[in-house]
Design a protein around this motif. Structure first.
Motif, PDB file in Angstrom:
ATOM      1  N   PHE A   1       0.834  -1.204   0.000  1.00 26.88           N
ATOM      2  CA  PHE A   1       0.000   0.000   0.000  1.00 26.88           C
ATOM      3  C   PHE A   1       0.871   1.258   0.000  1.00 26.88           C
ATOM      4  CE2 PHE A   1      -2.694   3.030   2.585  1.00 26.88           C
ATOM      5  CZ  PHE A   1      -3.510   3.390   1.524  1.00 26.88           C
ATOM      6  N   ALA A   2       1.907   1.279   0.835  1.00 26.84           N
ATOM      7  CA  ALA A   2       2.813   2.431   0.880  1.00 26.84           C
ATOM      8  C   ALA A   2       3.570   2.585  -0.432  1.00 26.84           C
ATOM      9  CB  ALA A   2       3.783   2.284   2.048  1.00 26.84           C
ATOM     10  N   SER A   3       3.914   1.467  -1.069  1.00 26.42           N
ATOM     11  CA  SER A   3       4.603   1.536  -2.356  1.00 26.42           C
ATOM     12  C   SER A   3       3.696   2.121  -3.425  1.00 26.42           C
ATOM     13  CB  SER A   3       5.081   0.139  -2.765  1.00 26.42           C
ATOM     14  OG  SER A   3       5.684   0.169  -4.039  1.00 26.42           O
TER      15      SER A   3
ATOM     16  N   ARG B   1       0.447   3.334   6.869  1.00 27.32           N
ATOM     17  CA  ARG B   1       0.430   2.007   7.485  1.00 27.32           C
ATOM     18  C   ARG B   1      -0.657   1.911   8.557  1.00 27.32           C
ATOM     19  NH1 ARG B   1       5.507  -0.585   6.102  1.00 27.32           N
ATOM     20  NH2 ARG B   1       5.085  -2.196   7.660  1.00 27.32           N
ATOM     21  N   LEU B   2      -0.878   2.998   9.297  1.00 23.82           N
ATOM     22  CA  LEU B   2      -1.949   3.006  10.296  1.00 23.82           C
ATOM     23  C   LEU B   2      -3.315   2.878   9.628  1.00 23.82           C
ATOM     24  CD1 LEU B   2      -0.662   5.784  12.730  1.00 23.82           C
ATOM     25  CD2 LEU B   2      -0.790   3.335  13.188  1.00 23.82           C
ATOM     26  N   ILE B   3      -3.511   3.608   8.526  1.00 26.98           N
ATOM     27  CA  ILE B   3      -4.786   3.535   7.815  1.00 26.98           C
ATOM     28  C   ILE B   3      -5.016   2.123   7.282  1.00 26.98           C
ATOM     29  CG2 ILE B   3      -5.999   4.345   5.754  1.00 26.98           C
ATOM     30  CD1 ILE B   3      -4.725   7.078   6.214  1.00 26.98           C
ATOM     31  N   TYR B   4      -3.969   1.513   6.716  1.00 27.52           N
ATOM     32  CA  TYR B   4      -4.096   0.150   6.192  1.00 27.52           C
ATOM     33  C   TYR B   4      -4.471  -0.830   7.309  1.00 27.52           C
ATOM     34  CZ  TYR B   4      -2.853  -4.234   3.898  1.00 27.52           C
ATOM     35  OH  TYR B   4      -2.894  -5.514   3.381  1.00 27.52           O
ATOM     36  N   THR B   5      -3.826  -0.694   8.455  1.00 24.10           N
ATOM     37  CA  THR B   5      -4.107  -1.602   9.573  1.00 24.10           C
ATOM     38  C   THR B   5      -5.532  -1.437  10.071  1.00 24.10           C
ATOM     39  OG1 THR B   5      -1.774  -1.515  10.224  1.00 24.10           O
ATOM     40  CG2 THR B   5      -3.348  -2.302  11.866  1.00 24.10           C
ATOM     41  N   MET B   6      -6.000  -0.198  10.171  1.00 22.78           N
ATOM     42  CA  MET B   6      -7.360   0.033  10.645  1.00 22.78           C
ATOM     43  C   MET B   6      -8.389  -0.529   9.671  1.00 22.78           C
ATOM     44  SD  MET B   6      -7.120   3.891  12.258  1.00 22.78           S
ATOM     45  CE  MET B   6      -8.845   3.864  12.754  1.00 22.78           C
ATOM     46  N   LEU B   7      -8.173  -0.345   8.375  1.00 19.42           N
ATOM     47  CA  LEU B   7      -9.157  -0.789   7.395  1.00 19.42           C
ATOM     48  C   LEU B   7      -9.163  -2.305   7.229  1.00 19.42           C
ATOM     49  CD1 LEU B   7      -8.724   1.935   4.611  1.00 19.42           C
ATOM     50  CD2 LEU B   7     -10.589   1.721   6.258  1.00 19.42           C
ATOM     51  N   THR B   8      -8.014  -2.957   7.395  1.00 18.76           N
ATOM     52  CA  THR B   8      -7.950  -4.408   7.213  1.00 18.76           C
ATOM     53  C   THR B   8      -8.349  -5.177   8.472  1.00 18.76           C
ATOM     54  OG1 THR B   8      -5.577  -4.296   7.718  1.00 18.76           O
ATOM     55  CG2 THR B   8      -6.229  -4.317   5.394  1.00 18.76           C
ATOM     56  N   LYS B   9      -7.991  -4.669   9.637  1.00 15.58           N
ATOM     57  CA  LYS B   9      -8.280  -5.377  10.881  1.00 15.58           C
ATOM     58  C   LYS B   9      -9.498  -4.838  11.625  1.00 15.58           C
ATOM     59  CE  LYS B   9      -3.478  -6.758  11.639  1.00 15.58           C
ATOM     60  NZ  LYS B   9      -2.329  -6.768  12.585  1.00 15.58           N
ATOM     61  N   GLY B  10      -9.982  -3.673  11.220  1.00  9.86           N
ATOM     62  CA  GLY B  10     -11.157  -3.106  11.872  1.00  9.86           C
ATOM     63  C   GLY B  10     -10.909  -2.634  13.289  1.00  9.86           C
ATOM     64  N   GLU B  11      -9.662  -2.290  13.617  1.00 13.02           N
ATOM     65  CA  GLU B  11      -9.314  -1.855  14.965  1.00 13.02           C
ATOM     66  C   GLU B  11      -9.267  -0.335  15.040  1.00 13.02           C
ATOM     67  OE1 GLU B  11      -5.584  -3.633  15.817  1.00 13.02           O
ATOM     68  OE2 GLU B  11      -6.369  -5.693  15.874  1.00 13.02           O
ATOM     69  N   GLU B  12      -9.662   0.191  16.189  1.00 12.65           N
ATOM     70  CA  GLU B  12      -9.601   1.631  16.403  1.00 12.65           C
ATOM     71  C   GLU B  12      -8.196   2.039  16.829  1.00 12.65           C
ATOM     72  OE1 GLU B  12     -11.704   3.858  15.759  1.00 12.65           O
ATOM     73  OE2 GLU B  12     -13.547   2.718  15.392  1.00 12.65           O
ATOM     74  N   TYR B  13      -7.815   3.230  16.434  1.00  7.14           N
ATOM     75  CA  TYR B  13      -6.501   3.744  16.800  1.00  7.14           C
ATOM     76  C   TYR B  13      -6.592   4.474  18.133  1.00  7.14           C
ATOM     77  CZ  TYR B  13      -2.381   6.751  16.774  1.00  7.14           C
ATOM     78  OH  TYR B  13      -1.222   7.404  17.117  1.00  7.14           O
TER      79      TYR B  13
END
Length: 459
Positions: free
Chosen positions: A334-336, A407-419
């Motif tokens: 995603f970052a690439s 990377r934070l946005i990708y993690t939130m959207l894929t895992k559904g976790e709140e930051y």
């Protein structure tokens, strides 16, 4: 053909009697299109038609004839270059006719030796696609593409509106009305009241100065003094036209916001409200509707909980990618795609350059602006940005922080976790522990031991 392609990719001449690594045909029914403004050149496998390369005009009738010819030739996969915006009608029409259409980066097929022509280009694209040597560019879902077009249109309107604000300021300066020196924003509440009163015929500086908002720091006398001008007719005419243009674009922005709200409602996948987070003021150019709730119902997470991301930045990213990140195998991919990862130019085992590639990505631009806004943030991300600034120049620090946001946005959207922000102190303590661990390991390699000493207490 296989031998020629193997020579192109390996760079080694193949001698008779030596074993050749044959390429595998992955798309036997592939076609290649060289996109142009007035016409398009299309190539199909040579055994499908007596005339395997044809030219079609860019009119809709000719595009339909192109699709019919491709169907008659048994084509199911089409590759084309991303040339300007000329590829969009061809892409959409062929996709609606059931073809698998792949948009190819022009830089991946341009380094071809020999003469260059439209016929050779489309044949080369078709050959590369047949052997699976090309990859299609990322393109979000159809409904997300609609949202992307609307958001980009809104950005264009904002840029046009800002130019008319400059026209207002120019007309005022030509009349020697120094309102911009005492009021920071001539299109704010106070500035608009004064400008519209001037256009209505009011010239008394004291009367105009009484229209100021209580939050304006300048006194009434200072504002009245700045409003003493020559009031020439041609400059008043220019001011009136600038204000009218500003109002007209404001009306268009309201219509665009309505369309964006309707499209976001079509993309909703869940119900509910985002959890109450930090109280933030509404961005000045943000849409008037509840954009935060609409984004939460579309993505399932509240991206604005990440420090530095407001609703407009979150929508700028989501409108380019959508909420489905399955096309990207990892956060690094995603970052690439965003163009925010370090470069990997390595030759002979030596790193020649780690410079980030140039990429005109709208989502990356929004993330860079969000990263630059963390300069004074008392959060963990703000501490990270300031540490990056101490190690490298500011543009690189902005890119590194934007990479972290991606990377934070990708993690939130894929895992559904709140930051959840741990705070600046937590980040500084983690950084201190990491540095001490590295120093301890280095001292151990040198046969030494790191001993902590008590810090003197301040008097």
């Amino acid at each position: 053909m296989e031998q020629a392609l193997a020579q192109r990719n390996s760079g080694v001449s193949l001698k008779p009697g030596k074993s050749r690594a044959a390429l595998t045909i992955t798309h036997p029914n592939a076609a290649g299109i060289d996109i142009g403004s007035a016409s398009h050149f299309v190539a199909v496998p040579p055994d499908r038609d007596d005339e395997p390369v044809r030219e079609f005009a860019s009119f809709t009738t000719d595009l339909n004839a192109m699709a019919d010819w491709l169907k008659a030739c048994g084509i199911d996969t089409v590759a084309m270059e991303s040339t300007g915006v000329y590829w969009i009608p061809v892409f959409e029409l062929l996709e609606s006719r059931g073809f698998t259409v792949m948009l190819i980066n022009a830089r991946h097929v341009k380094n071809v030796s020999g003469r260059k022509s439209d016929v050779l280009d489309c044949q080369w694209i078709q050959q590369l696609m047949t052997y699976g040597l090309l990859r299609g560019a990322f393109r979000p879902a159809e409904q997300v593409c609609v949202l992307r077009s609307l958001w980009r249109q809104r950005g264009m309107l904002l840029r046009s509106q800002s130019r008319h604000v400059q026209h207002m300021q120019k007309a005022l300066t030509q009349m020697n009305v120094q309102l911009a020196n005492v009021i920071s924003d001539v299109v704010g509440e106070t500035g608009q009241k004064i400008l519209r009163a001037i256009l209505a015929g009011e010239r008394d500086g004291d009367v105009l100065a009484e229209m100021k908002n209580a939050r304006i720091r300048a006194s009434v006398d200072e504002i009245a003094k700045s409003l003493q001008g020559n009031w020439r007719a041609e400059h008043l005419f220019a001011l009136r036209q600038a204000v009218d243009a500003f109002d007209f674009i404001g009306k268009q922005l309201a219509e665009c916001d309505h369309e964006i709200e309707q499209q976001l409602q079509r993309l909703q996948t869940r119900e509910g409200e985002p959890a109450r987070g930090k109280q933030r003021g509404r961005a000045r150019n943000a849409p008037k509707f509840d954009l935060r709730t609409q984004l939460f119902r579309m993505c399932g997470v509240d991206l604005t909980r990440i420090d530095g991301l407001d609703v407009t930045t979150a929508l700028a990213v989501i409108s380019e990618t959508g909420g489905d990140m399955s096309r990207f195998p990892s956060a690094a991919h995603f970052a690439s795609w965003l163009g925010l990862c370090p470069g990997t130019r390595i030759t002979g085992g030596k790193v020649m350059s780690g410079k980030t590639k140039r990429c005109a990505n709208h989502a990356a631009q929004a993330l860079r602006m969000a990263a630059a806004a963390l300069r004074t943030s008392q959060s963990a991300l703000g501490a990270y940005f300031r540490r990056m600034c101490s190690r490298m120049d500011k543009p690189k620090a902005v890119t590194a922080t934007a990479h972290k946001l991606a990377r934070l946005i990708y993690t939130m959207l894929t895992k559904g976790e709140e930051y959840t922000d741990q705070g600046q102190d937590y980040y500084e303590e983690r950084y201190r522990e990491r540095v001490l661990r590295q120093l301890s390991q280095r001292a151990q390699k040198l046969g030494m031991k790191l001993v902590a000493t008590e810090q003197p207490q301040p008097a």
